[in-house]
Design a protein around this motif. Structure first.
Motif, PDB file in Angstrom:
ATOM      1  N   PHE B  11     -46.728  22.938  21.402  1.00 42.67           N
ATOM      2  CA  PHE B  11     -47.657  22.018  22.070  1.00 42.67           C
ATOM      3  C   PHE B  11     -49.101  22.460  21.879  1.00 42.67           C
ATOM      4  CE2 PHE B  11     -43.960  20.387  24.491  1.00 42.67           C
ATOM      5  CZ  PHE B  11     -44.164  19.058  24.183  1.00 42.67           C
ATOM      6  N   MET B  12     -49.322  23.781  21.909  1.00 38.21           N
ATOM      7  CA  MET B  12     -50.673  24.270  21.685  1.00 38.21           C
ATOM      8  C   MET B  12     -51.144  23.943  20.272  1.00 38.21           C
ATOM      9  SD  MET B  12     -51.561  27.812  23.563  1.00 38.21           S
ATOM     10  CE  MET B  12     -50.020  28.647  23.444  1.00 38.21           C
ATOM     11  N   ALA B  13     -50.246  24.143  19.301  1.00 37.29           N
ATOM     12  CA  ALA B  13     -50.603  23.835  17.917  1.00 37.29           C
ATOM     13  C   ALA B  13     -50.917  22.350  17.779  1.00 37.29           C
ATOM     14  CB  ALA B  13     -49.465  24.226  16.980  1.00 37.29           C
ATOM     15  N   LEU B  14     -50.102  21.517  18.432  1.00 36.59           N
ATOM     16  CA  LEU B  14     -50.354  20.074  18.386  1.00 36.59           C
ATOM     17  C   LEU B  14     -51.704  19.745  19.030  1.00 36.59           C
ATOM     18  CD1 LEU B  14     -47.051  18.166  19.181  1.00 36.59           C
ATOM     19  CD2 LEU B  14     -48.521  17.946  17.176  1.00 36.59           C
ATOM     20  N   GLY B  15     -51.980  20.421  20.144  1.00 32.94           N
ATOM     21  CA  GLY B  15     -53.255  20.212  20.824  1.00 32.94           C
ATOM     22  C   GLY B  15     -54.418  20.533  19.894  1.00 32.94           C
ATOM     23  N   LEU B  16     -54.324  21.675  19.214  1.00 33.02           N
ATOM     24  CA  LEU B  16     -55.372  22.064  18.268  1.00 33.02           C
ATOM     25  C   LEU B  16     -55.500  21.050  17.143  1.00 33.02           C
ATOM     26  CD1 LEU B  16     -54.892  25.929  17.901  1.00 33.02           C
ATOM     27  CD2 LEU B  16     -56.841  24.698  18.893  1.00 33.02           C
ATOM     28  N   PHE B  17     -54.338  20.604  16.659  1.00 33.52           N
ATOM     29  CA  PHE B  17     -54.338  19.628  15.573  1.00 33.52           C
ATOM     30  C   PHE B  17     -55.083  18.358  15.991  1.00 33.52           C
ATOM     31  CE2 PHE B  17     -52.088  15.916  13.707  1.00 33.52           C
ATOM     32  CZ  PHE B  17     -52.493  16.079  12.395  1.00 33.52           C
ATOM     33  N   PHE B  18     -54.730  17.844  17.174  1.00 36.60           N
ATOM     34  CA  PHE B  18     -55.381  16.599  17.594  1.00 36.60           C
ATOM     35  C   PHE B  18     -56.837  16.823  17.982  1.00 36.60           C
ATOM     36  CE2 PHE B  18     -51.029  14.880  17.923  1.00 36.60           C
ATOM     37  CZ  PHE B  18     -51.237  13.749  17.147  1.00 36.60           C
ATOM     38  N   ILE B  21     -58.438  16.439  14.779  1.00 34.35           N
ATOM     39  CA  ILE B  21     -58.517  15.014  14.451  1.00 34.35           C
ATOM     40  C   ILE B  21     -59.670  14.360  15.210  1.00 34.35           C
ATOM     41  CG2 ILE B  21     -57.296  12.798  14.693  1.00 34.35           C
ATOM     42  CD1 ILE B  21     -56.177  14.516  12.469  1.00 34.35           C
ATOM     43  N   TYR B  22     -59.802  14.742  16.498  1.00 30.77           N
ATOM     44  CA  TYR B  22     -60.891  14.170  17.312  1.00 30.77           C
ATOM     45  C   TYR B  22     -62.244  14.516  16.709  1.00 30.77           C
ATOM     46  CZ  TYR B  22     -64.351  13.831  20.957  1.00 30.77           C
ATOM     47  OH  TYR B  22     -65.508  13.550  21.634  1.00 30.77           O
ATOM     48  N   LEU B  23     -62.410  15.812  16.365  1.00 34.81           N
ATOM     49  CA  LEU B  23     -63.692  16.240  15.815  1.00 34.81           C
ATOM     50  C   LEU B  23     -63.986  15.516  14.509  1.00 34.81           C
ATOM     51  CD1 LEU B  23     -63.499  20.086  16.510  1.00 34.81           C
ATOM     52  CD2 LEU B  23     -64.915  18.367  17.689  1.00 34.81           C
ATOM     53  N   SER B 173     -52.512  10.257  11.815  1.00 32.49           N
ATOM     54  CA  SER B 173     -52.029  11.576  12.239  1.00 32.49           C
ATOM     55  C   SER B 173     -50.859  11.424  13.202  1.00 32.49           C
ATOM     56  CB  SER B 173     -53.165  12.380  12.869  1.00 32.49           C
ATOM     57  OG  SER B 173     -53.697  11.678  13.970  1.00 32.49           O
ATOM     58  N   THR B 174     -50.923  10.430  14.084  1.00 32.40           N
ATOM     59  CA  THR B 174     -49.798  10.228  14.998  1.00 32.40           C
ATOM     60  C   THR B 174     -48.540   9.856  14.221  1.00 32.40           C
ATOM     61  OG1 THR B 174     -51.350   9.460  16.660  1.00 32.40           O
ATOM     62  CG2 THR B 174     -49.027   9.023  17.074  1.00 32.40           C
ATOM     63  N   ALA B 175     -48.701   8.939  13.261  1.00 30.36           N
ATOM     64  CA  ALA B 175     -47.534   8.535  12.460  1.00 30.36           C
ATOM     65  C   ALA B 175     -46.967   9.736  11.706  1.00 30.36           C
ATOM     66  CB  ALA B 175     -47.907   7.420  11.484  1.00 30.36           C
ATOM     67  N   ALA B 176     -47.855  10.602  11.200  1.00 32.15           N
ATOM     68  CA  ALA B 176     -47.377  11.779  10.470  1.00 32.15           C
ATOM     69  C   ALA B 176     -46.607  12.711  11.396  1.00 32.15           C
ATOM     70  CB  ALA B 176     -48.556  12.516   9.817  1.00 32.15           C
TER      71      ALA B 176
END
Lengths: 258, 333
Positions: B11-18, B21-23, B173-176
Motif C-alpha cells: 500500500f505504501m508503494a502504491l501510495g508513492l506511485f500515485f 502520478i499526481y506530481l 495508471s489506475t487501469a495498469a
C-alpha cells in the motif's frame, strides 16, 4: 472396471485387438508384455487420450469410452506416465496441488478479491498436498522446481500427483524403470502401503518381475496387441505360451528381474 | 515475513506511485505526461500478453487485433455526435446521438474484445505452437482488413479523428494497476496453477482433471479484455485511430517487451515495458539530435538481440517480485 472387446489400430497395425478386462475394486492387475505389445496404448485408451476403433469401456456403472480425458480423471481414474511428465517449472508442492484441485470449481472472483473462502481453500490445498508429499518422503523438496528433482524422486512425485486427484483406479506405467533393486523394493513397499491407505484399485505396467510378481494378484500378458494369457502370477509363470512369447526360459525370468 | 506487513509495504508503494502520478499530472509538462500515459498503456499490453502467451503458453501474434477492436469501440462511442452522423452512416440511428465518457467506453471496449476473443479462441485454440502463431496472425490481418474496408463504421483508411482527449494519467495508471493486480491474483489462484500446468504438459494436466481447452480459452479471453481496455485508452490519448496503428510494429514491440521481461513473470513485464518506453524515447531524442532517422530502431533491435543471446530467459525469468527478496537487499522496517 470393465473393458469389452476394444480394438484399435494405427495405420494398419493392430495395437490392441479384441482386448477384455474385468477388474474388481481393490485388486491389483499387472500388465506385462514385450515392448510394443500395446500396454501403454491400453492406458491411453482407458484415460481417454485415444479412442478405440471398436469396443466399450465401463468404469463403475458408466460407459466412459468416448469421454474426454479430464472428465475421466474427475470420475476417478489417475495415471502416471512411462516417460515422466511433470509440470517442470512448477514447484514440487504445486505439482501436487494441481492434482488436489480436481473436482473443485473455484470462482475467479473469489481469487481476484482474495475472499476468506479463497484463502481457506488455498490453505486446505496446501495442507493436503504437504501431507501427501510426506507420505512420499518429498516434503523437504516441496519448494524446488519439479525438474530439479532426481529421477527416482520425479517418478515418485508423478505418483503423488496422480494420487492427489483422489482416484479410485490408479494406473502406473513402468514406475520401476531405471530404478536399482533397492529402490524397486522401496517402491513395492510404497505401493502396498498406498493401496491400503487410499483404498485403490491398481493397474500396473512393468517389466521388472521383482515388482510385478509379489505385487499383482492378477497378471495379463499382451503380445502384438493380443491378450495372450491372464492369471495369477504362479499361473503366468507356468504358462507355456507366455514363456514362449515373453518370459523366455527360467534364466531369462531371473535376468529380467535384476 | 508477516503477510500483513507485506500488504502494508504494497500500500505504501502504491501510495508513492500515485503521488508520483499526481506530481506528474499537476506539474509535469505535456511531453512527460504523454510518455507516462504511453508507458502505462504498454504495461497493460505487455502484462496481458504475458497472461496468454507467457503464463498460458499460447503463441499469439494477434494480440494487437484485440487492441484495435478496443480502440475502435472506444472511438465510435466517444466520437462527437455530429461527426458520427456524417462519417458513420452504417451505425444504427440511435447510436448517432450517443457519446459516452471514457469509463463506459473502456469497459465496452474490453468486453467486445473479450467476446471476439471467445469466438475466435474456440477455433484458434485448437492449434498450438507455430500453427497458433500463424492463425492468430491471420486474425490480426483480418481485423486490419475489416478496419480498412468497413467504411461506414470505421471510416476505412482515413480513420477516426477528433476523438476527445479523455485519457489522462489517472485513467492509465489506475487501469495498469488493476491489470497487474488481476493478472497477479489469477497467477496465484487455482486457475493460474492450471494454466501453467497445461503450458508445461498438456496431457499430464488433463490426466489430473484439467479441462485444457477451457483454461486456454479463459486466459485468452481475460488477456483480450485488458488489451481492449488498453486500446480504448490509446484511442482517447492519441485522438486518432486508423488501421495502420494496430499492426506489426506494436505486435512486435509488446512481444519483445514480454520476452525481455521474462515470459511468465508479471514483474518482468512491468519492468520491461517501463524500461523500453524510456529507452525508445531516449533513442528518439538521440536520433533527432544526430539526424540519422531510423537508427533508434536498429539500436532497439541490438538491445533485444543481446538480451536473447546473453539472457534468453529475460530479466526475471518466471520469477516474481516479493518484499521478502527486497528485504534481503534493502533493510526495510
Amino acid at each position: 472396471m470393465n473393458i469389452n472387446a476394444i480394438s484399435i489400430s494405427f495405420g494398419g497395425v493392430k495395437a490392441l485387438d479384441d482386448y477384455h478386462l474385468n477388474l474388481a475394486p481393490s485388486r491389483i492387475l499387472g500388465v506385462i508384455g514385450p515392448n510394443g505389445a500395446g500396454k501403454t496404448t491400453l492406458f491411453n485408451l482407458i484415460t481417454g487420450f485415444i479412442r478405440p476403433d471398436s469396443g466399450h469401456i465401463y468404469f463403475g456403472d458408466e460407459e466412459i469410452t468416448h469421454w474426454e480425458p479430464h472428465r475421466i480423471a474427475r470420475k476417478g481414474i489417475s495415471r502416471s506416465f512411462q516417460n515422466i511428465c511433470l509440470f517442470n517449472r512448477l514447484s514440487v508442492i504445486d505439482n501436487v496441488i494441481v492434482g488436489c484441485q480436481i473436482r473443485q470449481h473455484p470462482s475467479l472472483l473469489s481469487a481476484l478479491f482474495k475472499t476468506p473462502g479463497f484463502k481457506r481453500n488455498e490453505k486446505k490445498l496446501r495442507d493436503s498436498a504437504r501431507r501427501l508429499l510426506s507420505v512420499f518422503g518429498l516434503e523437504k523438496q516441496s519448494d524446488q522446481r519439479a525438474m530439479s528433482l532426481s529421477y527416482g524422486d520425479q517418478r515418485r512425485l508423478e505418483i503423488a500427483r496422480a494420487l492427489a486427484a483422489r482416484p479410485k483406479l490408479l494406473m502406473i506405467d513402468e514406475p520401476a524403470a531405471g530404478m536399482n533393486p533397492r529402490e524397486t523394493e522401496d517402491l513395492l513397499a510404497l505401493i502396498l502401503k498406498l493401496r491400503i491407505e487410499f483404498d485403490l484399485t491398481i493397474i500396473l505396467i512393468e517389466h521388472n518381475m521383482n515388482l510385478v510378481m509379489p505385487l499383482c494378484e492378477t497378471i495379463q500378458v499382451l503380445n502384438y496387441g493380443r491378450l495372450v494369457a491372464e492369471g495369477t502370477p504362479a499361473e503366468i509363470q507356468q504358462n507355456p505360451e507366455v514363456i514362449d512369447a515373453y518370459l523366455g526360459d527360467e534364466n531369462d525370468i531371473a535376468s529380467h528381474g535384476s | 515475513m508477516h503477510s500483513g506487513r507485506q500488504a502494508g509495504y504494497t500500500f505504501m508503494a502504491l501510495g508513492l506511485f500515485f503521488l508520483g502520478i499526481y506530481l506528474l499530472s499537476a506539474y509535469g509538462n505535456h511531453y512527460y505526461q504523454r510518455v507516462g500515459n504511453l508507458m502505462m498503456i504498454y504495461v497493460i499490453l505487455t502484462v496481458s500478453l504475458n497472461l496468454s502467451s507467457g503464463i498460458m503458453g499460447i503463441s499469439s501474434l494477434g494480440q494487437i487485433g484485440f487492441m484495435a477492436i478496443g480502440a475502435y469501440v472506444a472511438a465510435i462511442l466517444t466520437l462527437p455526435p455530429g461527426l458520427k452522423e456524417r462519417w458513420l452512416t452504417g451505425l444504427p440511428h440511435w447510436m448517432h446521438s450517443i457519446q459516452t465518457g471514457l469509463l463506459p467506453a473502456m469497459l465496452l471496449a474490453g468486453l467486445l474484445a473479450a467476446v471476439v476473443a471467445f469466438l475466435v479462441g474456440i477455433v484458434i485454440l485448437r492449434l498450438q505452437g507455430v500453427f497458433a502463431a500463424v492463425a492468430t496472425l491471420g486474425f490480426l490481418i483480418i481485423v486490419k482488413v475489416i478496419a480498412e474496408n468497413w467504411m461506414t463504421v470505421t471510416r476505412g483508411g482515413r480513420g477516426l479523428s477528433a476523438l476527445p482527449a479523455y485519457t489522462n494519467l489517472w485513467w492509465t495508471s489506475t487501469a495498469a494497476v488493476v491489470t497487474i493486480y488481476a493478472v497477479w491474483r489469477i497467477l496465484k489462484s487455482p486457475h493460474g496453477r492450471s494454466m501453467i500446468a497445461v503450458r508445461e504438459h498438456d496431457l499430464a494436466a488433463q490426466s489430473v482433471g484439467i479441462n485444457a481447452p477451457k483454461i486456454r480459452l479463459l486466459a485468452f479471453v481475460i488477456s483480450a479484455f485488458f488489451t481492449g481496455i488498453a486500446g480504448a485508452l490509446w484511442a482517447n490519448l492519441i485522438g486518432v485511430v486508423s488501421p495502420g496503428s494496430f499492426y506489426l510494429w506494436l505486435t512486435l514491440l509488446i512481444i519483445i517487451m514480454m520476452v525481455v521481461g521474462g515470459m511468465g513473470s508479471v514483474t518482468g513485464s512491468v519492468i520491461s515495458a517501463v524500461g523500453f518506453t524510456i529507452l525508445l524515447e531516449l533513442l528518439r531524442g538521440f536520433e533527432n539530435k544526430i539526424a540519422m532517422y531510423g537508427i533508434s530502431y536498429i539500436i532497439f533491435a541490438v538491445v533485444f538481440l543481446l538480451m536473447i543471446i546473453f539472457r534468453p530467459e529475460g530479466i526475471m525469468g518466471d520469477r516474481e517480485f516479493s518484499w521478502r527478496n527486497v528485504r534481503r537487499i534493502i533493510p526495510l522496517p
